[in-house]
Design a protein around this motif. Structure first.
Motif, PDB file in Angstrom:
ATOM      1  N   THR A  23       1.008  -0.963   0.097  1.00 51.85           N
ATOM      2  CA  THR A  23       0.054   0.448   0.012  1.00 51.85           C
ATOM      3  C   THR A  23       1.009   1.014  -0.128  1.00 51.85           C
ATOM      4  OG1 THR A  23      -0.070   0.082   2.443  1.00 51.85           O
ATOM      5  CG2 THR A  23      -1.759  -1.003   1.188  1.00 51.85           C
ATOM      6  N   VAL A  24       0.097   2.079  -0.715  1.00 52.83           N
ATOM      7  CA  VAL A  24       0.858   3.262  -0.312  1.00 52.83           C
ATOM      8  C   VAL A  24      -0.116   4.548   0.061  1.00 52.83           C
ATOM      9  CG1 VAL A  24       2.433   2.867  -2.111  1.00 52.83           C
ATOM     10  CG2 VAL A  24       1.320   3.516  -3.665  1.00 52.83           C
ATOM     11  N   ALA A  25       0.217   5.779   0.763  1.00 56.79           N
ATOM     12  CA  ALA A  25      -1.443   6.769  -0.064  1.00 56.79           C
ATOM     13  C   ALA A  25      -0.408   8.167  -0.218  1.00 56.79           C
ATOM     14  CB  ALA A  25      -1.715   6.869   2.264  1.00 56.79           C
ATOM     15  N   LEU A  26      -1.550   8.708  -1.288  1.00 58.13           N
ATOM     16  CA  LEU A  26      -1.235  10.072  -1.831  1.00 58.13           C
ATOM     17  C   LEU A  26      -2.180  11.063  -1.448  1.00 58.13           C
ATOM     18  CD1 LEU A  26      -0.058   8.839  -5.296  1.00 58.13           C
ATOM     19  CD2 LEU A  26       1.183   9.645  -3.517  1.00 58.13           C
TER      20      LEU A  26
ATOM     21  N   LEU B 187      -4.643   6.216 -11.061  1.00 61.64           N
ATOM     22  CA  LEU B 187      -5.620   5.885 -11.586  1.00 61.64           C
ATOM     23  C   LEU B 187      -5.991   5.602 -12.474  1.00 61.64           C
ATOM     24  CD1 LEU B 187      -7.496   8.376  -8.881  1.00 61.64           C
ATOM     25  CD2 LEU B 187      -6.558   5.994  -8.836  1.00 61.64           C
ATOM     26  N   ARG B 188      -5.258   6.411 -13.925  1.00 63.78           N
ATOM     27  CA  ARG B 188      -5.689   5.984 -15.652  1.00 63.78           C
ATOM     28  C   ARG B 188      -5.176   5.155 -15.758  1.00 63.78           C
ATOM     29  NH1 ARG B 188      -5.428  11.209 -16.417  1.00 63.78           N
ATOM     30  NH2 ARG B 188      -4.270  11.317 -16.493  1.00 63.78           N
ATOM     31  N   SER B 189      -4.050   4.837 -15.175  1.00 60.08           N
ATOM     32  CA  SER B 189      -2.871   3.751 -15.998  1.00 60.08           C
ATOM     33  C   SER B 189      -3.582   2.702 -15.211  1.00 60.08           C
ATOM     34  CB  SER B 189      -1.757   4.072 -15.989  1.00 60.08           C
ATOM     35  OG  SER B 189      -1.505   4.598 -14.465  1.00 60.08           O
ATOM     36  N   ALA B 190      -3.871   2.356 -13.798  1.00 57.91           N
ATOM     37  CA  ALA B 190      -3.810   1.598 -13.025  1.00 57.91           C
ATOM     38  C   ALA B 190      -2.365   0.597 -12.980  1.00 57.91           C
ATOM     39  CB  ALA B 190      -4.795   0.570 -14.056  1.00 57.91           C
ATOM     40  N   ARG B 191      -1.705   1.454 -12.952  1.00 61.22           N
ATOM     41  CA  ARG B 191       0.089   1.058 -12.151  1.00 61.22           C
ATOM     42  C   ARG B 191       1.220   2.393 -12.088  1.00 61.22           C
ATOM     43  NH1 ARG B 191       3.165  -0.351 -16.944  1.00 61.22           N
ATOM     44  NH2 ARG B 191       3.760  -2.482 -16.120  1.00 61.22           N
TER      45      ARG B 191
ATOM     46  N   VAL C 217       6.999  -3.302  -9.189  1.00 64.43           N
ATOM     47  CA  VAL C 217       6.026  -2.747  -9.957  1.00 64.43           C
ATOM     48  C   VAL C 217       4.849  -3.090  -9.814  1.00 64.43           C
ATOM     49  CG1 VAL C 217       5.629  -3.424 -12.680  1.00 64.43           C
ATOM     50  CG2 VAL C 217       8.323  -2.647 -12.076  1.00 64.43           C
ATOM     51  N   CYS C 218       4.086  -2.143  -9.661  1.00 62.80           N
ATOM     52  CA  CYS C 218       2.548  -2.782  -9.256  1.00 62.80           C
ATOM     53  C   CYS C 218       1.404  -2.705 -10.045  1.00 62.80           C
ATOM     54  CB  CYS C 218       2.197  -1.433  -7.537  1.00 62.80           C
ATOM     55  SG  CYS C 218       3.843  -2.160  -6.806  1.00 62.80           S
ATOM     56  N   GLU C 219       0.451  -3.160  -9.619  1.00 57.47           N
ATOM     57  CA  GLU C 219      -0.695  -2.759 -10.398  1.00 57.47           C
ATOM     58  C   GLU C 219      -2.086  -2.716  -9.740  1.00 57.47           C
ATOM     59  OE1 GLU C 219      -2.212  -6.813 -12.426  1.00 57.47           O
ATOM     60  OE2 GLU C 219      -0.310  -6.684 -14.386  1.00 57.47           O
ATOM     61  N   LEU C 220      -2.081  -1.375  -9.388  1.00 56.48           N
ATOM     62  CA  LEU C 220      -3.696  -0.524  -9.408  1.00 56.48           C
ATOM     63  C   LEU C 220      -4.552  -2.318  -8.860  1.00 56.48           C
ATOM     64  CD1 LEU C 220      -4.339   1.070  -6.718  1.00 56.48           C
ATOM     65  CD2 LEU C 220      -5.172   2.176  -8.664  1.00 56.48           C
ATOM     66  N   ARG C 221      -4.636  -2.633  -7.407  1.00 52.05           N
ATOM     67  CA  ARG C 221      -6.283  -3.445  -7.486  1.00 52.05           C
ATOM     68  C   ARG C 221      -6.998  -2.866  -7.052  1.00 52.05           C
ATOM     69  NH1 ARG C 221      -5.969  -6.995 -10.966  1.00 52.05           N
ATOM     70  NH2 ARG C 221      -3.889  -7.941 -10.678  1.00 52.05           N
ATOM     71  N   ARG C 222      -6.746  -1.489  -6.085  1.00 52.43           N
ATOM     72  CA  ARG C 222      -7.891  -0.851  -5.255  1.00 52.43           C
ATOM     73  C   ARG C 222      -7.784   0.638  -5.043  1.00 52.43           C
ATOM     74  NH1 ARG C 222     -11.340  -3.433  -0.372  1.00 52.43           N
ATOM     75  NH2 ARG C 222     -13.245  -1.837  -0.416  1.00 52.43           N
ATOM     76  N   HIS C 223      -8.285   0.984  -4.624  1.00 53.09           N
ATOM     77  CA  HIS C 223      -7.901   2.252  -3.743  1.00 53.09           C
ATOM     78  C   HIS C 223      -9.143   2.597  -3.011  1.00 53.09           C
ATOM     79  CE1 HIS C 223     -10.870   4.670  -6.214  1.00 53.09           C
ATOM     80  NE2 HIS C 223     -10.499   4.282  -7.396  1.00 53.09           N
ATOM     81  N   VAL C 224      -8.675   3.690  -1.559  1.00 54.23           N
ATOM     82  CA  VAL C 224      -9.720   3.540  -0.678  1.00 54.23           C
ATOM     83  C   VAL C 224      -8.980   4.517  -0.180  1.00 54.23           C
ATOM     84  CG1 VAL C 224     -10.458   2.971   1.911  1.00 54.23           C
ATOM     85  CG2 VAL C 224      -9.901   0.886   0.051  1.00 54.23           C
TER      86      VAL C 224
ATOM     87  N   LEU D 221      -5.735   8.730  -0.460  1.00 57.73           N
ATOM     88  CA  LEU D 221      -6.108   7.660  -1.327  1.00 57.73           C
ATOM     89  C   LEU D 221      -4.944   6.765  -0.898  1.00 57.73           C
ATOM     90  CD1 LEU D 221      -9.067   7.691  -2.421  1.00 57.73           C
ATOM     91  CD2 LEU D 221      -7.761   7.737  -4.884  1.00 57.73           C
ATOM     92  N   LEU D 222      -5.249   5.304  -0.156  1.00 53.64           N
ATOM     93  CA  LEU D 222      -4.413   4.754   0.026  1.00 53.64           C
ATOM     94  C   LEU D 222      -4.854   3.620  -1.133  1.00 53.64           C
ATOM     95  CD1 LEU D 222      -2.687   3.452   2.273  1.00 53.64           C
ATOM     96  CD2 LEU D 222      -5.075   1.957   3.249  1.00 53.64           C
ATOM     97  N   LEU D 223      -3.711   3.408  -1.721  1.00 52.77           N
ATOM     98  CA  LEU D 223      -3.683   2.293  -3.004  1.00 52.77           C
ATOM     99  C   LEU D 223      -3.372   1.051  -3.136  1.00 52.77           C
ATOM    100  CD1 LEU D 223      -1.775   4.865  -5.722  1.00 52.77           C
ATOM    101  CD2 LEU D 223      -4.444   5.116  -4.857  1.00 52.77           C
ATOM    102  N   LEU D 224      -3.796   0.534  -3.396  1.00 48.82           N
ATOM    103  CA  LEU D 224      -3.394  -0.738  -2.508  1.00 48.82           C
ATOM    104  C   LEU D 224      -2.984  -1.890  -4.410  1.00 48.82           C
ATOM    105  CD1 LEU D 224      -5.778  -0.188  -0.672  1.00 48.82           C
ATOM    106  CD2 LEU D 224      -6.588  -2.807  -0.297  1.00 48.82           C
ATOM    107  N   GLY D 225      -1.556  -2.493  -4.133  1.00 48.71           N
ATOM    108  CA  GLY D 225      -0.721  -2.861  -5.475  1.00 48.71           C
ATOM    109  C   GLY D 225      -0.498  -4.274  -5.702  1.00 48.71           C
TER     110      GLY D 225
END
Length: 174
Positions: free
Chosen positions: A48-51, A62-66, A113-120, A126-130
């Motif tokens: 997870t990373v938070a932005l 969010l657009r690229s999901a990566r 290298v991460c694929e965005l699975r979800r954001h909360v 916004l917490l990004l789950l990769g």
């Protein structure tokens, strides 16, 4: 009631890893410094990373999901500073190369290298789950950490208190 100042002062004493999260958009590299990289899951491997919600990088991810995660090492406080600034030419000031379609910083000891699975949504972030799809880097490199409002490192080679764990537990229990 918890004040913003009290909370910030408390969190300033929590050491966090320092990383630069990156993405590509319209053929251009984008990135920002984060102190919120956390392991989330082993099966499957996730971080997870938070932005901040107002981050200019966030809509690109969010657009690229990566996204890429460049884990910084000791001695890279200047790189962290470059990507924490609002300067537009950040990538002109550091060495980088495309890697799996994402901007990878040269000299960063760790790379995900991460694929965005979800954001909360979490407050103003916004917490990004990769999902981690690739890992590379130098094992054992001293990481760059931020704590006490300053950059530093933690390493097995760093000086530590020489009292044994048993002595410390005994002292704490009494």
């Amino acid at each position: 009631m918890v004040t913003e100042r009290d909370f910030k002062d408390f969190m300033a004493d929590v050491c966090t890893p320092v990383a630069v999260v990156t993405a590509m958009a319209d053929g251009l590299p984008h990135g920002t410094t984060v102190g919120s990289l956390t392991s989330l899951s082993l099966r499957p491997p996730m971080v997870t990373v938070a932005l901040e919600q107002r981050s200019r990088l966030l809509p690109k991810i969010l657009r690229s999901a990566r996204f890429g995660v460049n884990l910084l090492g000791a001695g890279q406080a200047d790189v962290a500073g470059v990507f924490a600034s609002s300067a537009a030419e950040r990538f002109d000031r550091v060495g980088w190369c495309p890697d799996d379609g994402l901007p990878r910083l040269r000299g960063a000891p760790g790379w995900l290298v991460c694929e965005l699975r979800r954001h909360v949504t979490g407050g103003d972030h916004l917490l990004l789950l990769g999902l981690v799809t690739r890992v590379s880097g130098t094992r054992g490199a001293a990481p760059l950490v931020y704590g006490g409002r300053t950059f530093g490192t933690h390493s097995g080679a760093a000086p530590t208190n020489t009292r044994s764990l048993t002595d410390r537990i005994t002292a704490f229990a009494h």
